[in-house]
Design a protein around this motif. Structure first.
Motif, PDB file in Angstrom:
ATOM      1  N   GLU A 118      -4.140   2.700   0.889  1.00 28.04           N
ATOM      2  CA  GLU A 118      -4.470   2.053   2.174  1.00 28.04           C
ATOM      3  C   GLU A 118      -3.474   0.955   2.525  1.00 28.04           C
ATOM      4  OE1 GLU A 118      -8.501   0.732   1.824  1.00 28.04           O
ATOM      5  OE2 GLU A 118      -9.291   2.789   1.972  1.00 28.04           O
ATOM      6  N   GLU A 119      -2.907   0.367   1.500  1.00 26.42           N
ATOM      7  CA  GLU A 119      -1.906  -0.698   1.728  1.00 26.42           C
ATOM      8  C   GLU A 119      -0.524  -0.122   2.032  1.00 26.42           C
ATOM      9  OE1 GLU A 119      -2.408  -3.993   1.855  1.00 26.42           O
ATOM     10  OE2 GLU A 119      -4.568  -3.699   1.534  1.00 26.42           O
ATOM     11  N   GLY A 120      -0.415   1.207   2.000  1.00 28.55           N
ATOM     12  CA  GLY A 120       0.859   1.832   2.385  1.00 28.55           C
ATOM     13  C   GLY A 120       1.759   2.245   1.232  1.00 28.55           C
ATOM     14  N   TYR A 121       1.230   2.213   0.010  1.00 28.48           N
ATOM     15  CA  TYR A 121       2.048   2.668  -1.129  1.00 28.48           C
ATOM     16  C   TYR A 121       1.762   4.134  -1.407  1.00 28.48           C
ATOM     17  CZ  TYR A 121       2.494  -2.350  -1.957  1.00 28.48           C
ATOM     18  OH  TYR A 121       2.730  -3.683  -1.820  1.00 28.48           O
ATOM     19  N   ALA A 141      10.287   3.200   7.094  1.00 30.08           N
ATOM     20  CA  ALA A 141      10.701   3.020   5.703  1.00 30.08           C
ATOM     21  C   ALA A 141       9.855   3.931   4.819  1.00 30.08           C
ATOM     22  CB  ALA A 141      10.514   1.568   5.306  1.00 30.08           C
ATOM     23  N   GLU A 142      10.483   4.503   3.832  1.00 25.10           N
ATOM     24  CA  GLU A 142       9.767   5.338   2.856  1.00 25.10           C
ATOM     25  C   GLU A 142       8.742   4.470   2.144  1.00 25.10           C
ATOM     26  OE1 GLU A 142      10.904   8.424   0.622  1.00 25.10           O
ATOM     27  OE2 GLU A 142      11.014   9.182   2.685  1.00 25.10           O
ATOM     28  N   PRO A 143       7.503   4.961   1.957  1.00 27.23           N
ATOM     29  CA  PRO A 143       6.552   4.132   1.200  1.00 27.23           C
ATOM     30  C   PRO A 143       7.010   3.987  -0.255  1.00 27.23           C
ATOM     31  CG  PRO A 143       5.638   6.326   1.628  1.00 27.23           C
ATOM     32  CD  PRO A 143       6.935   6.244   2.374  1.00 27.23           C
ATOM     33  N   THR A 144       6.771   2.806  -0.837  1.00 26.92           N
ATOM     34  CA  THR A 144       7.179   2.568  -2.222  1.00 26.92           C
ATOM     35  C   THR A 144       6.315   3.394  -3.170  1.00 26.92           C
ATOM     36  OG1 THR A 144       7.702   0.330  -1.588  1.00 26.92           O
ATOM     37  CG2 THR A 144       7.540   0.751  -3.946  1.00 26.92           C
ATOM     38  N   LYS A 145       6.962   4.079  -4.085  1.00 27.96           N
ATOM     39  CA  LYS A 145       6.212   4.932  -5.008  1.00 27.96           C
ATOM     40  C   LYS A 145       5.744   4.130  -6.225  1.00 27.96           C
ATOM     41  CE  LYS A 145       7.854   9.129  -5.674  1.00 27.96           C
ATOM     42  NZ  LYS A 145       8.914  10.093  -6.030  1.00 27.96           N
ATOM     43  N   ILE A 146       4.474   4.251  -6.498  1.00 28.29           N
ATOM     44  CA  ILE A 146       3.881   3.523  -7.630  1.00 28.29           C
ATOM     45  C   ILE A 146       3.214   4.509  -8.581  1.00 28.29           C
ATOM     46  CG2 ILE A 146       2.052   1.885  -8.288  1.00 28.29           C
ATOM     47  CD1 ILE A 146       2.679   0.311  -5.798  1.00 28.29           C
TER      48      ILE A 146
END
Ligand SMILES: [Fe+2]
Length: 358
Positions: free
Chosen positions: A31-34, A7-12
């Motif tokens: 580090e949490e994958g965002y 899955a694409e990492p969520t962009k923040i």
């Protein structure tokens, strides 16, 4: 073996004027994958969301220049689907409440703990997904309603056209019996509608009026040929029979839902303004306005048409006759409206066209 697509990492998007806060949050969330991007002002944040897709924005409230409230407001315009988590200073309860009121999904006190931050982010993203799904569903429902409405009004229009064609065919059959052409019916309907418009009758009442004008003599179906087609004068008994046609017409039409109002007009179409008409001897405003209008249209057309026993009168002579009978046979208001039409307008209305007036 099916290959799993990661899955694409969520962009923040992180918005804070303090570089150390941006860096810490950026690293922790990385580090949490965002996938984090950081900007140092509200204006830069608006620019970033305009050009990139950020499902979630984390923003400081107090910043030099435009603050977090301003950003919330701009986001509502530019990307209303963005979830926003605000960071407020300890003790700034008012700001926290204000953020929520202005559309923020959540707020956290600075410095946020990473577990709390992640929880807030996931909660906000979950709510956003739900809202997006809801509005997508609502849009698809709206589209379906719109399509169905269009289909329905198309069907109604077709149905109305079919009704109308059926009525015209029926009248053509009646006219043929009297060796009349259909043009007479078309003209009478057109004259009646034109007078009604001049009198300012509501447009919604006109179809009933037009159908009444079209079907006015439908009751003659009950008059025997020997009377209807008799070349000479009718005797008293024959007249009595002939004068039943408005009632017969009314009886035929009144039980047909969409012809109910036209039926009233058919019943009253032989009444006279001075009360000397039939079948009920109604006078003045007791006679439905549609019937008062029709009486003039029908008389004018009869006078300006050739008959087996006489030639047509000129338009001018027919108009003089209508003026003369205003107040006796005809309602003066309707007569005035009719006479306000120029001879050119009347002959334009008299011209048969392929398109039926109702
Ligand atoms: Fe009649």
């Amino acid at each position: 073996m099916v290959e799993q697509v990661p899955a694409e990492p969520t962009k923040i998007l992180i918005v804070d004027d303090d570089a150390s806060v941006r860096d810490v949050i950026g690293v922790l969330l990385g580090e949490e994958g965002y996938a984090c991007t950081a900007v140092s002002s509200a204006a830069a944040a608006v620019d970033a969301v305009r050009h990139g897709e950020y499902p979630l924005v984390i923003s400081d409230v107090r910043m030099p220049g435009h603050d977090g409230f301003w950003l919330l407001e701009r986001l509502r315009d530019v990307r209303p689907e963005t979830a926003v988590v605000m960071l407020t200073a300890f003790g700034d309860t008012e700001a926290a409440v204000e953020c929520l009121r202005n559309g923020a999904a959540d707020y956290l006190l600075k410095p946020p703990k990473v577990t709390e931050l992640v929880r807030a982010i996931e909660r906000a993203l979950g709510r956003r997904r739900l809202e997006l799904a809801r509005s997508k569903y609502r849009r698809s429902l709206e589209n379906r309603v719109r399509e169905k409405t269009a289909e329905l009004s198309r069907a109604l229009r077709e149905l109305e056209a079919t009704y109308s064609q059926t009525l015209w065919s029926l009248v053509a059959a009646l006219d043929a019996r009297e060796h009349e052409t259909g043009d007479h019916s078309q003209r009478v309907v057109r004259y009646s509608l034109a007078v009604a418009r001049r009198l300012g009758l509501p447009e919604r009442d006109l179809p009933d009026l037009g159908r009444g004008a079209l079907l006015h003599d439908i009751g003659k179906i009950g008059v025997p040929d020997a009377i209807l087609l008799k070349p000479g004068k009718l005797d008293d008994a024959e007249w009595r029979e002939m004068r039943r046609h408005p009632q017969t017409g009314y009886d035929i039409l009144r039980s047909i839902g969409f012809l109910e109002h036209s039926a009233e007009m058919v019943l009253a179409h032989q009444e006279r303004f001075d009360g000397r008409g039939y079948p009920r001897g109604l006078a003045g405003e007791q006679i439905p306005i549609a019937a008062r209008i029709f009486a003039i249209a029908d008389t004018y057309d009869a006078m300006t048409s050739d008959r087996p026993y006489r030639r047509a009168l000129s338009g001018d002579t027919a108009r003089e006759e209508i003026a003369r009978c205003s107040g006796t046979q005809f309602d003066p208001r309707c007569a005035d409206a009719f006479l306000s039409m120029t001879p050119a307008e009347l002959s334009e209305l008299a011209r048969p066209t392929a398109e039926l007036p109702i």
